[in-house]
Design a protein around this motif. Sequence first.
Motif, PDB file in Angstrom:
ATOM      1  N   GLY A   1       0.693  -1.162  -0.107  1.00  0.00           N
ATOM      2  CA  GLY A   1      -0.007   0.110  -0.045  1.00  0.00           C
ATOM      3  C   GLY A   1       1.002   1.520  -0.008  1.00  0.00           C
ATOM      4  O   GLY A   1       0.375   2.190  -0.154  1.00  0.00           O
ATOM      5  N   GLY A   2       2.156   1.162   0.291  1.00  0.00           N
ATOM      6  CA  GLY A   2       2.967   2.303   0.113  1.00  0.00           C
ATOM      7  C   GLY A   2       3.424   2.806  -1.058  1.00  0.00           C
ATOM      8  O   GLY A   2       3.046   2.251  -2.142  1.00  0.00           O
ATOM      9  N   SER A   3       4.347   3.718  -1.047  1.00  0.00           N
ATOM     10  CA  SER A   3       4.755   4.167  -2.556  1.00  0.00           C
ATOM     11  C   SER A   3       6.346   4.442  -2.613  1.00  0.00           C
ATOM     12  O   SER A   3       6.891   4.548  -1.409  1.00  0.00           O
ATOM     13  N   GLY A   4       6.573   4.565  -3.675  1.00  0.00           N
ATOM     14  CA  GLY A   4       8.145   4.868  -3.673  1.00  0.00           C
ATOM     15  C   GLY A   4       8.531   5.437  -5.365  1.00  0.00           C
ATOM     16  O   GLY A   4       7.487   5.314  -6.073  1.00  0.00           O
ATOM     17  N   ARG A   5       9.708   5.955  -5.380  1.00  0.00           N
ATOM     18  CA  ARG A   5       9.927   6.629  -6.567  1.00  0.00           C
ATOM     19  C   ARG A   5      11.344   6.219  -7.034  1.00  0.00           C
ATOM     20  O   ARG A   5      12.225   6.240  -6.318  1.00  0.00           O
ATOM     21  N   LEU A   6      11.729   5.612  -8.190  1.00  0.00           N
ATOM     22  CA  LEU A   6      12.857   5.242  -8.704  1.00  0.00           C
ATOM     23  C   LEU A   6      13.333   6.340  -9.623  1.00  0.00           C
ATOM     24  O   LEU A   6      12.363   6.638 -10.284  1.00  0.00           O
ATOM     25  N   SER A   7      14.480   6.555  -9.731  1.00  0.00           N
ATOM     26  CA  SER A   7      15.220   7.593 -10.722  1.00  0.00           C
ATOM     27  C   SER A   7      16.357   6.831 -11.359  1.00  0.00           C
ATOM     28  O   SER A   7      16.917   5.751 -10.828  1.00  0.00           O
ATOM     29  N   CYS A   8      16.425   7.179 -12.935  1.00  0.00           N
ATOM     30  CA  CYS A   8      17.318   6.618 -13.408  1.00  0.00           C
ATOM     31  C   CYS A   8      18.033   7.991 -14.153  1.00  0.00           C
ATOM     32  O   CYS A   8      17.436   8.516 -14.966  1.00  0.00           O
ATOM     33  N   VAL A   9      19.530   8.053 -13.978  1.00  0.00           N
ATOM     34  CA  VAL A   9      20.293   9.207 -14.647  1.00  0.00           C
ATOM     35  C   VAL A   9      21.223   8.499 -15.756  1.00  0.00           C
ATOM     36  O   VAL A   9      21.985   7.622 -15.481  1.00  0.00           O
ATOM     37  N   ALA A  10      21.065   9.207 -17.081  1.00  0.00           N
ATOM     38  CA  ALA A  10      21.636   8.612 -18.168  1.00  0.00           C
ATOM     39  C   ALA A  10      22.809   9.595 -18.200  1.00  0.00           C
ATOM     40  O   ALA A  10      22.688  10.823 -18.178  1.00  0.00           O
ATOM     41  N   SER A  11      23.994   8.952 -18.812  1.00  0.00           N
ATOM     42  CA  SER A  11      25.119   9.793 -19.539  1.00  0.00           C
ATOM     43  C   SER A  11      24.964  10.207 -20.721  1.00  0.00           C
ATOM     44  O   SER A  11      24.020   9.469 -21.587  1.00  0.00           O
ATOM     45  N   GLY A  12      25.792  10.731 -21.443  1.00  0.00           N
ATOM     46  CA  GLY A  12      25.431  11.304 -22.905  1.00  0.00           C
ATOM     47  C   GLY A  12      24.512  12.158 -23.299  1.00  0.00           C
ATOM     48  O   GLY A  12      23.780  12.848 -22.719  1.00  0.00           O
TER      49      GLY A  12
ATOM     50  N   ASN B   1      14.171  15.794 -19.365  1.00  0.00           N
ATOM     51  CA  ASN B   1      15.147  15.986 -20.362  1.00  0.00           C
ATOM     52  C   ASN B   1      16.261  16.764 -20.036  1.00  0.00           C
ATOM     53  O   ASN B   1      17.436  16.535 -20.200  1.00  0.00           O
ATOM     54  N   ALA B   2      16.007  18.023 -19.170  1.00  0.00           N
ATOM     55  CA  ALA B   2      17.236  18.882 -18.688  1.00  0.00           C
ATOM     56  C   ALA B   2      18.007  18.252 -17.850  1.00  0.00           C
ATOM     57  O   ALA B   2      19.298  18.539 -17.591  1.00  0.00           O
ATOM     58  N   LYS B   3      17.724  16.953 -17.177  1.00  0.00           N
ATOM     59  CA  LYS B   3      18.460  16.235 -16.074  1.00  0.00           C
ATOM     60  C   LYS B   3      18.853  14.930 -16.468  1.00  0.00           C
ATOM     61  O   LYS B   3      19.227  14.212 -15.787  1.00  0.00           O
ATOM     62  N   ASN B   4      18.735  14.645 -17.708  1.00  0.00           N
ATOM     63  CA  ASN B   4      18.781  13.292 -18.222  1.00  0.00           C
ATOM     64  C   ASN B   4      18.339  12.280 -17.383  1.00  0.00           C
ATOM     65  O   ASN B   4      18.930  11.131 -17.159  1.00  0.00           O
ATOM     66  N   THR B   5      17.113  12.240 -16.977  1.00  0.00           N
ATOM     67  CA  THR B   5      16.581  11.412 -15.801  1.00  0.00           C
ATOM     68  C   THR B   5      15.044  10.978 -16.204  1.00  0.00           C
ATOM     69  O   THR B   5      14.336  11.935 -16.710  1.00  0.00           O
ATOM     70  N   VAL B   6      15.030   9.692 -16.103  1.00  0.00           N
ATOM     71  CA  VAL B   6      13.663   9.371 -16.148  1.00  0.00           C
ATOM     72  C   VAL B   6      13.122   8.701 -14.559  1.00  0.00           C
ATOM     73  O   VAL B   6      14.069   8.056 -13.890  1.00  0.00           O
ATOM     74  N   TYR B   7      11.822   8.752 -14.421  1.00  0.00           N
ATOM     75  CA  TYR B   7      11.328   8.422 -13.045  1.00  0.00           C
ATOM     76  C   TYR B   7      10.308   7.359 -13.328  1.00  0.00           C
ATOM     77  O   TYR B   7       9.646   7.181 -14.275  1.00  0.00           O
ATOM     78  N   LEU B   8      10.244   6.600 -12.067  1.00  0.00           N
ATOM     79  CA  LEU B   8       8.978   5.624 -11.912  1.00  0.00           C
ATOM     80  C   LEU B   8       8.346   5.954 -10.748  1.00  0.00           C
ATOM     81  O   LEU B   8       8.785   5.696  -9.610  1.00  0.00           O
ATOM     82  N   GLN B   9       7.283   6.488 -10.617  1.00  0.00           N
ATOM     83  CA  GLN B   9       6.618   6.865  -9.287  1.00  0.00           C
ATOM     84  C   GLN B   9       5.621   5.637  -9.187  1.00  0.00           C
ATOM     85  O   GLN B   9       4.955   5.279 -10.114  1.00  0.00           O
ATOM     86  N   MET B  10       5.600   4.840  -8.029  1.00  0.00           N
ATOM     87  CA  MET B  10       4.772   3.634  -7.901  1.00  0.00           C
ATOM     88  C   MET B  10       4.218   3.800  -6.515  1.00  0.00           C
ATOM     89  O   MET B  10       4.500   4.190  -5.581  1.00  0.00           O
ATOM     90  N   ASN B  11       2.849   3.819  -6.701  1.00  0.00           N
ATOM     91  CA  ASN B  11       1.775   4.012  -5.616  1.00  0.00           C
ATOM     92  C   ASN B  11       1.085   2.548  -5.375  1.00  0.00           C
ATOM     93  O   ASN B  11       0.997   1.798  -6.208  1.00  0.00           O
ATOM     94  N   ASN B  12       0.598   2.674  -4.327  1.00  0.00           N
ATOM     95  CA  ASN B  12      -0.216   1.315  -3.745  1.00  0.00           C
ATOM     96  C   ASN B  12       0.592  -0.031  -4.358  1.00  0.00           C
ATOM     97  O   ASN B  12      -0.114  -0.664  -4.704  1.00  0.00           O
ATOM     98  N   LEU B  13       1.717   0.018  -3.609  1.00  0.00           N
ATOM     99  CA  LEU B  13       2.538  -0.954  -4.025  1.00  0.00           C
ATOM    100  C   LEU B  13       1.939  -2.362  -3.407  1.00  0.00           C
ATOM    101  O   LEU B  13       1.427  -2.569  -2.433  1.00  0.00           O
TER     102      LEU B  13
END
Length: 118
Positions: A15-26, A73-85
């Motif tokens: 039932g909790g939440s979490g957020r994953l981040s992924c930073v890419a080079s290049g 795109n300014a941070k070269n980052t993609v996120y995954l917000q996960m709710n109601n796990l």
Amino acid sequence: QVQLVESGGGLVQPGGSGRLSCVASGSTFRLSVMAWYRQAPGKDRELVASITSGGSTNYADSVKGRFTISRDNAKNTVYLQMNNLKPEDTAVYYCKQGSIATLRTGYWGQGTQVTVSA
């Protein structure tokens, strides 16, 4: 060579939440399809969510309405917000950078463990 570094995994209660981040080079991040996959023990790796360079998203049926993929795109980052796990969301989550139009080729991150348990 593109390098992807994921963060944000850990232990979460049902039932909790979490957020994953992924930073890419290049410099190709903003042009690329980005995606999150996951692999649970004894199971094949599966696509969880994807997002195109234009912001169009796609989700696995099992996470629709609970997970949200986004990109900065300014941070070269993609996120995954996960709710109601749920316990069945427990897996190693991997970030992937594809090409402009496909995920058939590309680069993988090292993965981050998400465990959903009381």
